[in-house]
Design a protein around this motif. Structure first.
Motif, PDB file in Angstrom:
ATOM      1  N   TYR A  67      20.117 -25.491 -38.851  1.00  0.00           N
ATOM      2  CA  TYR A  67      21.200 -26.076 -39.642  1.00  0.00           C
ATOM      3  C   TYR A  67      22.064 -26.993 -38.778  1.00  0.00           C
ATOM      4  O   TYR A  67      22.322 -28.147 -39.116  1.00  0.00           O
ATOM      5  CB  TYR A  67      22.027 -24.924 -40.207  1.00  0.00           C
ATOM      6  CG  TYR A  67      23.209 -25.289 -41.078  1.00  0.00           C
ATOM      7  CD1 TYR A  67      23.037 -26.002 -42.255  1.00  0.00           C
ATOM      8  CD2 TYR A  67      24.487 -24.880 -40.727  1.00  0.00           C
ATOM      9  CE1 TYR A  67      24.119 -26.300 -43.062  1.00  0.00           C
ATOM     10  CE2 TYR A  67      25.577 -25.164 -41.528  1.00  0.00           C
ATOM     11  CZ  TYR A  67      25.393 -25.880 -42.693  1.00  0.00           C
ATOM     12  OH  TYR A  67      26.463 -26.168 -43.481  1.00  0.00           O
ATOM     13  N   GLN A  70      20.142 -30.116 -37.772  1.00  0.00           N
ATOM     14  CA  GLN A  70      20.041 -31.090 -38.868  1.00  0.00           C
ATOM     15  C   GLN A  70      21.311 -31.915 -38.997  1.00  0.00           C
ATOM     16  O   GLN A  70      21.248 -33.114 -39.221  1.00  0.00           O
ATOM     17  CB  GLN A  70      19.794 -30.351 -40.186  1.00  0.00           C
ATOM     18  CG  GLN A  70      18.344 -30.122 -40.486  1.00  0.00           C
ATOM     19  CD  GLN A  70      18.193 -29.472 -41.836  1.00  0.00           C
ATOM     20  OE1 GLN A  70      18.895 -28.514 -42.153  1.00  0.00           O
ATOM     21  NE2 GLN A  70      17.294 -29.979 -42.642  1.00  0.00           N
ATOM     22  N   ILE A  71      22.454 -31.250 -38.874  1.00  0.00           N
ATOM     23  CA  ILE A  71      23.713 -31.970 -39.003  1.00  0.00           C
ATOM     24  C   ILE A  71      23.930 -32.886 -37.793  1.00  0.00           C
ATOM     25  O   ILE A  71      24.275 -34.053 -37.937  1.00  0.00           O
ATOM     26  CB  ILE A  71      24.901 -31.003 -39.181  1.00  0.00           C
ATOM     27  CG1 ILE A  71      24.715 -30.171 -40.449  1.00  0.00           C
ATOM     28  CG2 ILE A  71      26.214 -31.774 -39.243  1.00  0.00           C
ATOM     29  CD1 ILE A  71      25.752 -29.101 -40.645  1.00  0.00           C
ATOM     30  N   GLN A  74      22.398 -36.381 -37.603  1.00  0.00           N
ATOM     31  CA  GLN A  74      23.026 -37.481 -38.334  1.00  0.00           C
ATOM     32  C   GLN A  74      23.908 -38.321 -37.422  1.00  0.00           C
ATOM     33  O   GLN A  74      24.220 -39.459 -37.721  1.00  0.00           O
ATOM     34  CB  GLN A  74      23.883 -36.945 -39.486  1.00  0.00           C
ATOM     35  CG  GLN A  74      23.097 -36.196 -40.533  1.00  0.00           C
ATOM     36  CD  GLN A  74      22.281 -37.120 -41.397  1.00  0.00           C
ATOM     37  OE1 GLN A  74      22.686 -38.238 -41.703  1.00  0.00           O
ATOM     38  NE2 GLN A  74      21.107 -36.673 -41.793  1.00  0.00           N
ATOM     39  N   PHE A  75      24.342 -37.724 -36.327  1.00  0.00           N
ATOM     40  CA  PHE A  75      25.211 -38.442 -35.404  1.00  0.00           C
ATOM     41  C   PHE A  75      24.378 -39.213 -34.392  1.00  0.00           C
ATOM     42  O   PHE A  75      24.677 -40.339 -34.070  1.00  0.00           O
ATOM     43  CB  PHE A  75      26.134 -37.469 -34.676  1.00  0.00           C
ATOM     44  CG  PHE A  75      27.192 -36.896 -35.562  1.00  0.00           C
ATOM     45  CD1 PHE A  75      28.442 -37.477 -35.627  1.00  0.00           C
ATOM     46  CD2 PHE A  75      26.928 -35.781 -36.335  1.00  0.00           C
ATOM     47  CE1 PHE A  75      29.422 -36.955 -36.449  1.00  0.00           C
ATOM     48  CE2 PHE A  75      27.904 -35.254 -37.162  1.00  0.00           C
ATOM     49  CZ  PHE A  75      29.150 -35.839 -37.219  1.00  0.00           C
TER      50      PHE A  75
END
Lengths: 206, 75
Positions: A67, A70-71, A74-75
């Protein structure tokens, strides 16, 4: 949740089929037998196939790591996560390019990320875990900064003989300040205000 | 950005299939509207809106390289 229901002549056969479908091994699944099956007469009359339900066991910490990754992706594309677990506390350490973006101003993005991972992990897991999300030693650096700040403001409070109010901080940062100044007998500390504006106040003792 | 929002929200709710994010362009900002199953509303908002605040913090931080301002609307 990944699970399959499979049948076979015996329960062992059925489990084997299910494991092949899930592409996993027996120690990573939980097995529920729906029907034991019957051999029947001469293996023909009245034979009933065994039916089992096989579910892949989920490791909440692994899920939380996925989790977080995955976040973080994005960066920036290459962020790696190192997980350390000791008893009920888990620490995730992020490193990679553009890590400053993930930390954010005064660590606010990192704190938000930590909060979401905490919520997600404790939802999935039956136990309560304490988690820390860190990025390239940010928490340690922040602690050093807070120590310096605390000592400087304590000196100031003693010098001007007035209360000194710090800016709002999350609870664990306030805790750092309280514990550093706890052995300074010339001042006292307390927290004032309601979350999220709760802040430490340093008070000189006469 | 839509993908990020659903990635964040899905593991937090009981009905991940009912998580929906819609995108709407306005003159000076992009509005993302998040809807979840009625029973999950509390889970994405949290006590005193703490979870909603964390979601917004991350989404706004991740959008810092896009030119337009973005706004996340929940429910």
């Amino acid at each position: 949740m990944k699970q399959v229901t499979a049948s076979g002549q015996t329960t062992t056969d059925a489990v084997q089929t299910a494991l092949e479908q899930l592409n996993t091994t027996e120690d990573q699944v939980s097995i529920e037998i729906i029907d034991e099956g019957k051999k029947g007469m001469f293996g023909i009359f009245g034979a009933k196939r065994a039916i089992v339900k096989v579910t892949i066991k989920e490791d909440p910490i692994e899920e939380a790591t996925a989790y977080l990754k995955q976040i973080a992706r994005q960066f920036s594309e290459d962020v790696s996560v190192t997980v350390k677990q000791s008893n009920k506390s888990v620490s995730f350490d992020l490193s990679g390019e553009k890590i400053a973006m993930i930390i954010g101003k005064r660590g606010q993005t990192l704190n938000a990320l930590q909060h979401l991972v905490q919520v997600m992990l404790n939802r999935k897991a039956n136990d309560h875990y304490r988690i820390v999300v860190d990025a390239e030693g940010y928490r340690k650096r922040r602690q050093d900064t807070l120590e310096q700040l605390a000592n400087r403001l304590a000196d100031k409070a003693i010098k001007i003989k007035k209360h000194v109010t710090l800016e709002p901080m999350p609870s664990y940062e306030r805790k750092i300040i309280h514990s550093i100044l706890s052995n300074n007998s010339k001042i006292e500390t307390y927290s004032d205000g309601a979350e999220p504006h709760r802040h430490v106040v340093i008070k000189p003792v006469d | 950005m839509k993908a990020l929002i659903s990635t964040i929200v899905k593991p937090l709710v009981d009905y991940p299939d009912e998580v929906e994010v819609t995108e709407k362009d306005e003159s000076n900002k992009t509005v993302y509207h998040l809807t979840v199953h009625a029973d999950d509303v509390g889970k994405v908002i949290g006590k005193n809106g703490r979870i909603a605040k964390s979601i917004r913090t991350i989404v706004y931080a991740a959008s810092s390289d896009t030119k337009k301002r973005i706004y996340l609307d929940i429910m």
